[in-house]
Motif scaffolding. Sequence first.
Motif, PDB file in Angstrom:
ATOM      1  N   ARG A  78      25.979  81.478  56.651  1.00  0.00           N
ATOM      2  CA  ARG A  78      27.286  81.953  57.116  1.00  0.00           C
ATOM      3  C   ARG A  78      27.202  82.421  58.571  1.00  0.00           C
ATOM      4  O   ARG A  78      28.100  82.153  59.379  1.00  0.00           O
ATOM      5  CB  ARG A  78      27.808  83.072  56.206  1.00  0.00           C
ATOM      6  CG  ARG A  78      28.113  82.564  54.799  1.00  0.00           C
ATOM      7  CD  ARG A  78      28.916  83.567  53.984  1.00  0.00           C
ATOM      8  NE  ARG A  78      29.133  83.041  52.632  1.00  0.00           N
ATOM      9  CZ  ARG A  78      30.068  82.167  52.304  1.00  0.00           C
ATOM     10  NH1 ARG A  78      30.892  81.693  53.230  1.00  0.00           N
ATOM     11  NH2 ARG A  78      30.206  81.757  51.056  1.00  0.00           N
TER      12      ARG A  78
ATOM     13  N   HIS B 291      28.005  74.327  55.775  1.00  0.00           N
ATOM     14  CA  HIS B 291      29.212  74.293  54.945  1.00  0.00           C
ATOM     15  C   HIS B 291      28.886  73.816  53.532  1.00  0.00           C
ATOM     16  O   HIS B 291      29.434  74.333  52.546  1.00  0.00           O
ATOM     17  CB  HIS B 291      30.260  73.377  55.582  1.00  0.00           C
ATOM     18  CG  HIS B 291      30.964  73.984  56.760  1.00  0.00           C
ATOM     19  ND1 HIS B 291      31.576  75.213  56.711  1.00  0.00           N
ATOM     20  CD2 HIS B 291      31.156  73.521  58.022  1.00  0.00           C
ATOM     21  CE1 HIS B 291      32.131  75.487  57.887  1.00  0.00           C
ATOM     22  NE2 HIS B 291      31.885  74.481  58.709  1.00  0.00           N
ATOM     23  N   LEU B 292      28.003  72.826  53.408  1.00  0.00           N
ATOM     24  CA  LEU B 292      27.602  72.356  52.077  1.00  0.00           C
ATOM     25  C   LEU B 292      26.899  73.461  51.301  1.00  0.00           C
ATOM     26  O   LEU B 292      27.137  73.646  50.092  1.00  0.00           O
ATOM     27  CB  LEU B 292      26.692  71.130  52.197  1.00  0.00           C
ATOM     28  CG  LEU B 292      27.351  69.817  52.629  1.00  0.00           C
ATOM     29  CD1 LEU B 292      26.286  68.768  52.931  1.00  0.00           C
ATOM     30  CD2 LEU B 292      28.304  69.307  51.538  1.00  0.00           C
ATOM     31  N   MET B 293      26.025  74.198  52.002  1.00  0.00           N
ATOM     32  CA  MET B 293      25.308  75.294  51.347  1.00  0.00           C
ATOM     33  C   MET B 293      26.272  76.396  50.889  1.00  0.00           C
ATOM     34  O   MET B 293      25.989  77.123  49.937  1.00  0.00           O
ATOM     35  CB  MET B 293      24.262  75.885  52.308  1.00  0.00           C
ATOM     36  CG  MET B 293      23.083  74.965  52.576  1.00  0.00           C
ATOM     37  SD  MET B 293      22.058  74.786  51.087  1.00  0.00           S
ATOM     38  CE  MET B 293      20.575  74.041  51.787  1.00  0.00           C
ATOM     39  N   CYS B 294      27.421  76.505  51.574  1.00  0.00           N
ATOM     40  CA  CYS B 294      28.421  77.520  51.222  1.00  0.00           C
ATOM     41  C   CYS B 294      29.531  76.935  50.353  1.00  0.00           C
ATOM     42  O   CYS B 294      30.613  77.538  50.231  1.00  0.00           O
ATOM     43  CB  CYS B 294      29.011  78.134  52.497  1.00  0.00           C
ATOM     44  SG  CYS B 294      27.813  79.036  53.493  1.00  0.00           S
ATOM     45  N   ASP B 295      29.290  75.727  49.808  1.00  0.00           N
ATOM     46  CA  ASP B 295      30.237  75.070  48.908  1.00  0.00           C
ATOM     47  C   ASP B 295      31.583  74.809  49.593  1.00  0.00           C
ATOM     48  O   ASP B 295      32.653  75.104  49.054  1.00  0.00           O
ATOM     49  CB  ASP B 295      30.430  75.905  47.636  1.00  0.00           C
ATOM     50  CG  ASP B 295      31.056  75.081  46.500  1.00  0.00           C
ATOM     51  OD1 ASP B 295      30.900  73.842  46.517  1.00  0.00           O
ATOM     52  OD2 ASP B 295      31.702  75.667  45.616  1.00  0.00           O
ATOM     53  N   GLN B 296      31.509  74.261  50.804  1.00  0.00           N
ATOM     54  CA  GLN B 296      32.707  73.903  51.565  1.00  0.00           C
ATOM     55  C   GLN B 296      32.607  72.427  51.987  1.00  0.00           C
ATOM     56  O   GLN B 296      32.433  72.115  53.168  1.00  0.00           O
ATOM     57  CB  GLN B 296      32.840  74.803  52.803  1.00  0.00           C
ATOM     58  CG  GLN B 296      32.968  76.278  52.468  1.00  0.00           C
ATOM     59  CD  GLN B 296      32.751  77.173  53.686  1.00  0.00           C
ATOM     60  OE1 GLN B 296      32.341  76.724  54.754  1.00  0.00           O
ATOM     61  NE2 GLN B 296      33.013  78.468  53.512  1.00  0.00           N
ATOM     62  N   PRO B 297      32.695  71.499  51.018  1.00  0.00           N
ATOM     63  CA  PRO B 297      32.458  70.086  51.332  1.00  0.00           C
ATOM     64  C   PRO B 297      33.491  69.480  52.283  1.00  0.00           C
ATOM     65  O   PRO B 297      33.158  68.581  53.054  1.00  0.00           O
ATOM     66  CB  PRO B 297      32.492  69.402  49.962  1.00  0.00           C
ATOM     67  CG  PRO B 297      33.252  70.334  49.077  1.00  0.00           C
ATOM     68  CD  PRO B 297      32.948  71.702  49.578  1.00  0.00           C
TER      69      PRO B 297
ATOM     70  N   LYS C 139      29.873  65.240  47.151  1.00  0.00           N
ATOM     71  CA  LYS C 139      30.290  66.567  46.682  1.00  0.00           C
ATOM     72  C   LYS C 139      31.781  66.610  46.372  1.00  0.00           C
ATOM     73  O   LYS C 139      32.240  67.399  45.550  1.00  0.00           O
ATOM     74  CB  LYS C 139      29.956  67.624  47.746  1.00  0.00           C
ATOM     75  CG  LYS C 139      28.483  67.935  47.894  1.00  0.00           C
ATOM     76  CD  LYS C 139      27.975  68.767  46.719  1.00  0.00           C
ATOM     77  CE  LYS C 139      26.541  69.238  46.957  1.00  0.00           C
ATOM     78  NZ  LYS C 139      26.024  70.000  45.793  1.00  0.00           N
TER      79      LYS C 139
END
Length: 496
Positions: free
Chosen positions: A408, A436-442, A472
């Motif tokens: 983040r 963003h992928l790691m934060c679930d924001q594909p 994703k």
Amino acid sequence: MGCCSSCFSKEPRSENNNIHQNTHQHSPSNGKGAAFAGDGGGVPVFSEYSLADLKGATNNFSSEFIVSESGEKAPNVVYKGRLQNRRWIAVKKFSKMAWPDPKQFADEAWGVGKLRHKRVANLIGYCCDGDERLLVAEYMPNDTLAKHLFHWENQTIEWAMRLRVALCIAEALDYCSTEGRPLYHDLNAYRVLFDENGDPRLSCFGLMKNSRDGKSYSTNLAYTPPEYLRNGRVTPESVSFSFGTVLLDLLSGKHIPPSHALEMIRGKNILLLMDSHLEGNFSTEEATVVFDLASRCLQYEPRERPNTKDLVATLAPLQNKPDVPSYQMLGIPKHEEAPATPPHPLSPMGDACSRMDLTAIHQILVMTHYKDDEGTNELSFQEWTQQMRDMLEARKRGDLAFRDKDFRTAIDCYSQFIDVGTMISPTVYARRSLCHLMCDQPDAALRDAMQAQCVYPDWSTAFYMQAVALAKLDMHKDAVDMLNEAATLEDKKRAK
């Protein structure tokens, strides 16, 4: 209960083919609409393929890729193959003797290629190159009705599925007849195929003659319509006769000559004819309806046989498990998206992305650092201002957070760098995409990966990151295409 034709069918996905679109006079006069008539879903428009395409797809027509061989007077072989876009295909190879005139072959293929329906294993192309005469169709991975009825290993086909097969083939024949292709050559249990979802399909190959001379039957003469034996001609009524032989197959689980079956039907020995492997798990009333229909189809006089609309009308009310998927009734695994496996060995980045291993992608991006950014920015002396130093400091803080997996914070710092806009870095976009992928924001990850591609159009990493983001987002078909594009770019770079 009647069964709607879409109750148990999953529409095929559309795909882009790496093929030569043919625009000569054989093209349908009313354009794309003709090629997609009849609820064929997203099947590719009919096209001409190059011989190189089909050699590549079948490993140069390797014997290991052969799925069937038949015919003596008009020998033909069917191969399975896989195009560069990963679509599986079936390729039927004729001898030049069967079709000496390439134009005649092309005309016949274009006629069949206009048909599109979810009950048909559709014809998607052809090839006329020198002595080669080839047809290209959708590939059906779950074998033939003959295999499931006569040569099964795990389980026989249950009664409800047999009724479904009969209706689906009747629907296919009715569609073809409505579209002006009422003649089907040598309809038998080998012409009925099962797609990836286990749904029955009618092979398009039977819609095209085996040869210019019109040889139409290769099976034992005991199963051939009597009028064909008299005059050598196939008529719509001949197709009804052959459909009757398929009904006998479904009822008995054996390939019984019509003459023998008719004797049993006349003697009302219905239970004697029924497949013992069903172990009585069928409705006698339904079986009687199917027997009566088979008897009508097998009448000696063609005019006494039912037409395709009669077949559908008789079989539709018998469907009693419309909500049960075909793969479940066939006892085959549920179809899943094919794994994204490009033709060449993947790089570590490609492998990590194909496995959706975000941790491995992170390690690779950390190790690669900014070496791929070389040449993407040329700064004048005047641009080395305090603002520039602040921007680079923001990137540095982002890099530290990225390394420490504080994703983040990395997003915030990389965003500061990007917002200044003086220096554009594809690596920063790729790194922020992973954050963003790691934060679930594909969605945001996909936008960043696309921005990386805009900055560096031939950068495989940008395509790989898009592939992961698309997967994703459950856009698996697009993810596979993007993964293959990335692998192709890597191949080109290695070849230089």
